[in-house]
Design an enzyme around this catalytic site. Sequence first.
Site, PDB file in Angstrom:
ATOM      1  N   ARG A   1       0.555  -1.794   0.269  1.00 40.81           N
ATOM      2  CA  ARG A   1       0.682  -0.266   0.074  1.00 40.81           C
ATOM      3  C   ARG A   1       0.975   1.175  -0.072  1.00 40.81           C
ATOM      4  NH1 ARG A   1      -2.610  -4.042  -0.494  1.00 40.81           N
ATOM      5  NH2 ARG A   1      -4.450  -3.932   0.762  1.00 40.81           N
TER       6      ARG A   1
ATOM      7  N   SER B   1     -10.311   0.428   4.274  1.00 46.06           N
ATOM      8  CA  SER B   1     -10.007   0.125   5.441  1.00 46.06           C
ATOM      9  C   SER B   1      -8.879   1.170   5.964  1.00 46.06           C
ATOM     10  CB  SER B   1      -8.532  -1.094   4.837  1.00 46.06           C
ATOM     11  OG  SER B   1      -8.872  -2.212   4.611  1.00 46.06           O
TER      12      SER B   1
ATOM     13  N   GLU C   1      -4.161   4.166   6.478  1.00 45.17           N
ATOM     14  CA  GLU C   1      -3.988   3.780   4.822  1.00 45.17           C
ATOM     15  C   GLU C   1      -4.563   4.720   4.279  1.00 45.17           C
ATOM     16  OE1 GLU C   1      -4.544   0.401   3.882  1.00 45.17           O
ATOM     17  OE2 GLU C   1      -6.168   1.144   1.591  1.00 45.17           O
TER      18      GLU C   1
HETATM   19  P1  FAD Z   1      -8.323   9.369  -4.289  1.00 44.18           P
HETATM   20  O1  FAD Z   1      -8.949   9.280  -2.953  1.00 44.18           O
HETATM   21  O2  FAD Z   1      -9.298  10.912  -4.863  1.00 44.18           O
HETATM   22  O3  FAD Z   1      -7.040   9.612  -3.952  1.00 44.18           O
HETATM   23  C1  FAD Z   1      -6.514   8.744  -3.564  1.00 44.18           C
HETATM   24  C2  FAD Z   1      -4.996   9.466  -2.946  1.00 44.18           C
HETATM   25  O4  FAD Z   1      -4.043   9.675  -4.298  1.00 44.18           O
HETATM   26  C3  FAD Z   1      -4.503  11.245  -3.102  1.00 44.18           C
HETATM   27  O5  FAD Z   1      -3.310  12.003  -2.340  1.00 44.18           O
HETATM   28  C4  FAD Z   1      -4.721  11.872  -4.071  1.00 44.18           C
HETATM   29  O6  FAD Z   1      -3.891  12.867  -4.097  1.00 44.18           O
HETATM   30  C5  FAD Z   1      -3.708  11.246  -4.786  1.00 44.18           C
HETATM   31  N1  FAD Z   1      -3.942  10.864  -6.390  1.00 44.18           N
HETATM   32  C6  FAD Z   1      -5.319  10.544  -7.147  1.00 44.18           C
HETATM   33  N2  FAD Z   1      -4.943  10.482  -8.637  1.00 44.18           N
HETATM   34  C7  FAD Z   1      -3.773  11.087  -8.622  1.00 44.18           C
HETATM   35  C8  FAD Z   1      -3.237  11.229 -10.057  1.00 44.18           C
HETATM   36  N3  FAD Z   1      -3.806  10.867 -10.758  1.00 44.18           N
HETATM   37  N4  FAD Z   1      -2.055  11.970  -9.763  1.00 44.18           N
HETATM   38  C9  FAD Z   1      -1.347  12.212  -8.446  1.00 44.18           C
HETATM   39  N5  FAD Z   1      -2.477  11.540  -7.871  1.00 44.18           N
HETATM   40  C10 FAD Z   1      -3.196  11.573  -7.328  1.00 44.18           C
HETATM   41  N6  FAD Z   1      -7.706   0.090  -1.797  1.00 44.18           N
HETATM   42  C11 FAD Z   1      -6.940  -1.196  -1.999  1.00 44.18           C
HETATM   43  O7  FAD Z   1      -5.979  -1.141  -2.012  1.00 44.18           O
HETATM   44  N7  FAD Z   1      -7.604  -2.210  -2.146  1.00 44.18           N
HETATM   45  C12 FAD Z   1      -9.043  -2.590  -1.804  1.00 44.18           C
HETATM   46  O8  FAD Z   1      -9.595  -4.014  -1.784  1.00 44.18           O
HETATM   47  C13 FAD Z   1     -10.131  -1.164  -2.047  1.00 44.18           C
HETATM   48  N8  FAD Z   1     -11.054  -1.682  -1.485  1.00 44.18           N
HETATM   49  C14 FAD Z   1     -11.897  -0.024  -0.897  1.00 44.18           C
HETATM   50  C15 FAD Z   1     -12.973  -0.435  -0.740  1.00 44.18           C
HETATM   51  C16 FAD Z   1     -13.657   1.073  -0.712  1.00 44.18           C
HETATM   52  C17 FAD Z   1     -15.540   0.501  -0.392  1.00 44.18           C
HETATM   53  C18 FAD Z   1     -13.334   1.833  -0.258  1.00 44.18           C
HETATM   54  C19 FAD Z   1     -14.291   3.246  -0.143  1.00 44.18           C
HETATM   55  C20 FAD Z   1     -11.731   1.956  -0.631  1.00 44.18           C
HETATM   56  C21 FAD Z   1     -11.398   0.718  -0.727  1.00 44.18           C
HETATM   57  N9  FAD Z   1      -9.469   1.065  -1.085  1.00 44.18           N
HETATM   58  C22 FAD Z   1      -8.923  -0.444  -1.610  1.00 44.18           C
HETATM   59  C23 FAD Z   1      -8.979   2.439  -1.229  1.00 44.18           C
HETATM   60  C24 FAD Z   1      -9.156   3.367  -2.467  1.00 44.18           C
HETATM   61  O9  FAD Z   1     -10.553   2.394  -3.220  1.00 44.18           O
HETATM   62  C25 FAD Z   1      -8.022   3.350  -3.497  1.00 44.18           C
HETATM   63  O10 FAD Z   1      -6.847   3.446  -2.276  1.00 44.18           O
HETATM   64  C26 FAD Z   1      -7.924   3.820  -4.452  1.00 44.18           C
HETATM   65  O11 FAD Z   1      -6.357   3.738  -5.512  1.00 44.18           O
HETATM   66  C27 FAD Z   1      -7.703   5.282  -4.230  1.00 44.18           C
HETATM   67  O12 FAD Z   1      -8.373   5.968  -6.102  1.00 44.18           O
HETATM   68  P2  FAD Z   1      -9.054   7.038  -6.027  1.00 44.18           P
HETATM   69  O13 FAD Z   1      -9.009   7.394  -7.166  1.00 44.18           O
HETATM   70  O14 FAD Z   1     -10.393   7.144  -5.064  1.00 44.18           O
HETATM   71  O15 FAD Z   1      -8.110   8.376  -4.994  1.00 44.18           O
HETATM   72  P1  NAP Z   2     -10.299 -10.728   5.283  1.00 41.71           P
HETATM   73  O1  NAP Z   2     -10.491 -11.643   4.058  1.00 41.71           O
HETATM   74  O2  NAP Z   2     -11.332 -10.859   6.224  1.00 41.71           O
HETATM   75  O3  NAP Z   2      -8.562 -10.877   5.596  1.00 41.71           O
HETATM   76  C1  NAP Z   2      -8.328 -10.179   7.005  1.00 41.71           C
HETATM   77  C2  NAP Z   2      -7.388  -9.203   6.389  1.00 41.71           C
HETATM   78  O4  NAP Z   2      -5.822 -10.993   6.423  1.00 41.71           O
HETATM   79  C3  NAP Z   2      -6.469  -9.317   4.954  1.00 41.71           C
HETATM   80  O5  NAP Z   2      -6.126  -7.653   5.290  1.00 41.71           O
HETATM   81  C4  NAP Z   2      -5.630 -10.436   4.119  1.00 41.71           C
HETATM   82  O6  NAP Z   2      -4.556  -9.125   3.683  1.00 41.71           O
HETATM   83  C5  NAP Z   2      -5.265 -10.656   5.208  1.00 41.71           C
HETATM   84  N1  NAP Z   2      -5.368 -12.223   4.374  1.00 41.71           N
HETATM   85  C6  NAP Z   2      -6.315 -13.176   4.318  1.00 41.71           C
HETATM   86  N2  NAP Z   2      -6.268 -13.810   3.567  1.00 41.71           N
HETATM   87  C7  NAP Z   2      -4.800 -14.085   3.698  1.00 41.71           C
HETATM   88  C8  NAP Z   2      -3.993 -15.165   2.455  1.00 41.71           C
HETATM   89  N3  NAP Z   2      -4.753 -16.240   2.301  1.00 41.71           N
HETATM   90  N4  NAP Z   2      -3.125 -15.013   2.729  1.00 41.71           N
HETATM   91  C9  NAP Z   2      -2.481 -13.143   2.970  1.00 41.71           C
HETATM   92  N5  NAP Z   2      -2.397 -12.712   3.538  1.00 41.71           N
HETATM   93  C10 NAP Z   2      -4.173 -12.622   3.822  1.00 41.71           C
HETATM   94  O7  NAP Z   2     -10.324  -9.375   4.049  1.00 41.71           O
HETATM   95  P2  NAP Z   2     -11.433  -7.944   4.036  1.00 41.71           P
HETATM   96  O8  NAP Z   2     -11.532  -7.231   4.865  1.00 41.71           O
HETATM   97  O9  NAP Z   2     -12.007  -8.789   3.125  1.00 41.71           O
HETATM   98  O10 NAP Z   2     -10.410  -7.494   2.523  1.00 41.71           O
HETATM   99  C11 NAP Z   2     -10.636  -8.396   1.301  1.00 41.71           C
HETATM  100  C12 NAP Z   2      -8.597  -8.480   0.356  1.00 41.71           C
HETATM  101  O11 NAP Z   2      -9.882  -6.986  -0.062  1.00 41.71           O
HETATM  102  C13 NAP Z   2      -7.462  -8.000   0.932  1.00 41.71           C
HETATM  103  O12 NAP Z   2      -6.807  -8.171   0.450  1.00 41.71           O
HETATM  104  C14 NAP Z   2      -7.886  -6.145   1.916  1.00 41.71           C
HETATM  105  O13 NAP Z   2      -7.116  -5.697   1.397  1.00 41.71           O
HETATM  106  C15 NAP Z   2      -8.181  -5.579   0.243  1.00 41.71           C
HETATM  107  N6  NAP Z   2      -8.983  -4.762   0.926  1.00 41.71           N
HETATM  108  C16 NAP Z   2      -8.632  -3.725   0.901  1.00 41.71           C
HETATM  109  C17 NAP Z   2      -9.645  -2.209   1.709  1.00 41.71           C
HETATM  110  C18 NAP Z   2      -8.605  -1.353   1.492  1.00 41.71           C
HETATM  111  O14 NAP Z   2      -9.282  -0.368   1.738  1.00 41.71           O
HETATM  112  N7  NAP Z   2      -7.387  -1.248   0.973  1.00 41.71           N
HETATM  113  C19 NAP Z   2     -10.895  -2.409   1.637  1.00 41.71           C
HETATM  114  C20 NAP Z   2     -11.083  -3.803   1.309  1.00 41.71           C
HETATM  115  C21 NAP Z   2     -10.685  -4.929   0.856  1.00 41.71           C
HETATM  116  P3  NAP Z   2      -4.109  -8.342   2.812  1.00 41.71           P
HETATM  117  O15 NAP Z   2      -5.257  -6.658   3.227  1.00 41.71           O
HETATM  118  O16 NAP Z   2      -2.512  -7.400   3.113  1.00 41.71           O
HETATM  119  O17 NAP Z   2      -4.972  -9.086   1.827  1.00 41.71           O
END
Ligand code: FAD
Ligand code: NAP
Length: 344
Positions: free
Chosen positions: A164, A238, A340
């Site tokens: 991340r 998250s 994050e």
């Molecule tokens: P924004 O929120 O608009 O911006 C995020 C950051 O990036 C800010 O600092 C902004 O200034 C910068 N930025 C945006 N666009 C640009 C650009 N073109 N150039 C330079 N800087 C820029 N993330 C995960 O990694 N995995 C997940 O599974 C995941 N699940 C999510 C589930 C939900 C329900 C929600 C609400 C969020 C989740 N996220 C997850 C977080 C998020 O969706 C991601 O980080 C996504 O990439 C953000 O994109 P955005 O366009 O909305 O960015």
């Molecule tokens: P989950 O399945 O309940 O698992 C909890 C955590 O355990 C996750 O964060 C995941 O790490 C880790 N995990 C589970 N199984 C694993 C495996 N086999 N090997 C290594 N790590 C494992 O998680 P969840 O909240 O429902 O999310 C599911 C996936 O979507 C995850 O990968 C999570 O990162 C992603 N997610 C991200 C966001 C965001 O905003 N960043 C929001 C929602 C979901 P990792 O997070 O490292 O994968």
Amino acid sequence: MKVQENISLKSFNTFGIDSIAKFFVAIKSVEGLKELLFLQSMRKETKLVLGGGSNILFTKNYNGLVIKNEIAGIETIKEDAEYIYVKVGAGVNWHSFVLHCIEHNWGGVENLALIPGTVGAAPIQNIGAYGVELKNVFFSLEAFEINEKVVHNFSLNDCAFGYRDSVFKNKFKNQFVILSTSFRLRKFPIFNIEYGAIQQELEKNAEKKLSVKTICQAVINIRKSKLPDPEIIGNAGSFFKNPEISSEEFEKLKVLFPTIVSYELANGNKKLAAGWLVEQCGPNAGVTWKGYRVGDAGCHEKQALVLVNHGNSNGKEIYNLSEAVLETVYQKFGITLEREVNIF
Ligand code: FAD
Ligand code: NAP
């Protein structure tokens, strides 16, 4: 290109925070961006690039220029026997791009289905889910340097992707506007179904043959059943990252907390599930953060790692809740969680 003044960002961030931007512009092309950044009147304003606003928490009004990236376009740039290389505009919705790949049977992004936001923001935190990260399919990106006003090309190494994390969250924070991201996708997909949740979901499917389509659908089903939809309840996914600790530290914690949820990393360290840590703590003894609510700020009832806005919370209240969560996790486990979500 129209520079608007005093614009509410409520509909431009998935937390639904009613922060006001002093100036706001949507840009649809590199030329539009250049024109904007050469405007004398905007030169001194601090700048924030906004995609879908799904990884941002506004804790106050934004006293500067918000540049909403709406650069469109998906274009195949080259192909060889194994891979197809695709260049995608930064303003393209991430999930639409995933669906485009599924339609063409290109492999690599199926586990990343339904992540909100734009293609341009995806490299910022090296988005990841279900064992796949953006870096696994990344080829290169083009970004405009705000101060120098030149376009740079970034390779995989230049981006310094981590968990991340990338160079754009560190050394180059707020210095570049990503214009496009290029991907290297597999013509003959290799599947990654190591996460238990995907395997369980696939077992429910009568169609037993693995494909990018079945995996993508499994991920969509799991996410829809577990994660709060920002259209219904404000959130940014998250709020905290999963912490990484050494195996020695882990062994000590395991004695105290035998049910602690962890995963072994390639470097021998352990990744702890931050959601589990948060769930074990709460505002008072015997009360968990999971499902807790103070005013309109809260922790989601199904996933404590996701902070939510039940309606009219402001960013400061959600931030304060995150401080309280951090403090209790530190008190109980001696671990400092890292946020994050980007705080502005
Ligand atoms: P924004 O929120 O608009 O911006 C995020 C950051 O990036 C800010 O600092 C902004 O200034 C910068 N930025 C945006 N666009 C640009 C650009 N073109 N150039 C330079 N800087 C820029 N993330 C995960 O990694 N995995 C997940 O599974 C995941 N699940 C999510 C589930 C939900 C329900 C929600 C609400 C969020 C989740 N996220 C997850 C977080 C998020 O969706 C991601 O980080 C996504 O990439 C953000 O994109 P955005 O366009 O909305 O960015
Ligand atoms: P989950 O399945 O309940 O698992 C909890 C955590 O355990 C996750 O964060 C995941 O790490 C880790 N995990 C589970 N199984 C694993 C495996 N086999 N090997 C290594 N790590 C494992 O998680 P969840 O909240 O429902 O999310 C599911 C996936 O979507 C995850 O990968 C999570 O990162 C992603 N997610 C991200 C966001 C965001 O905003 N960043 C929001 C929602 C979901 P990792 O997070 O490292 O994968």
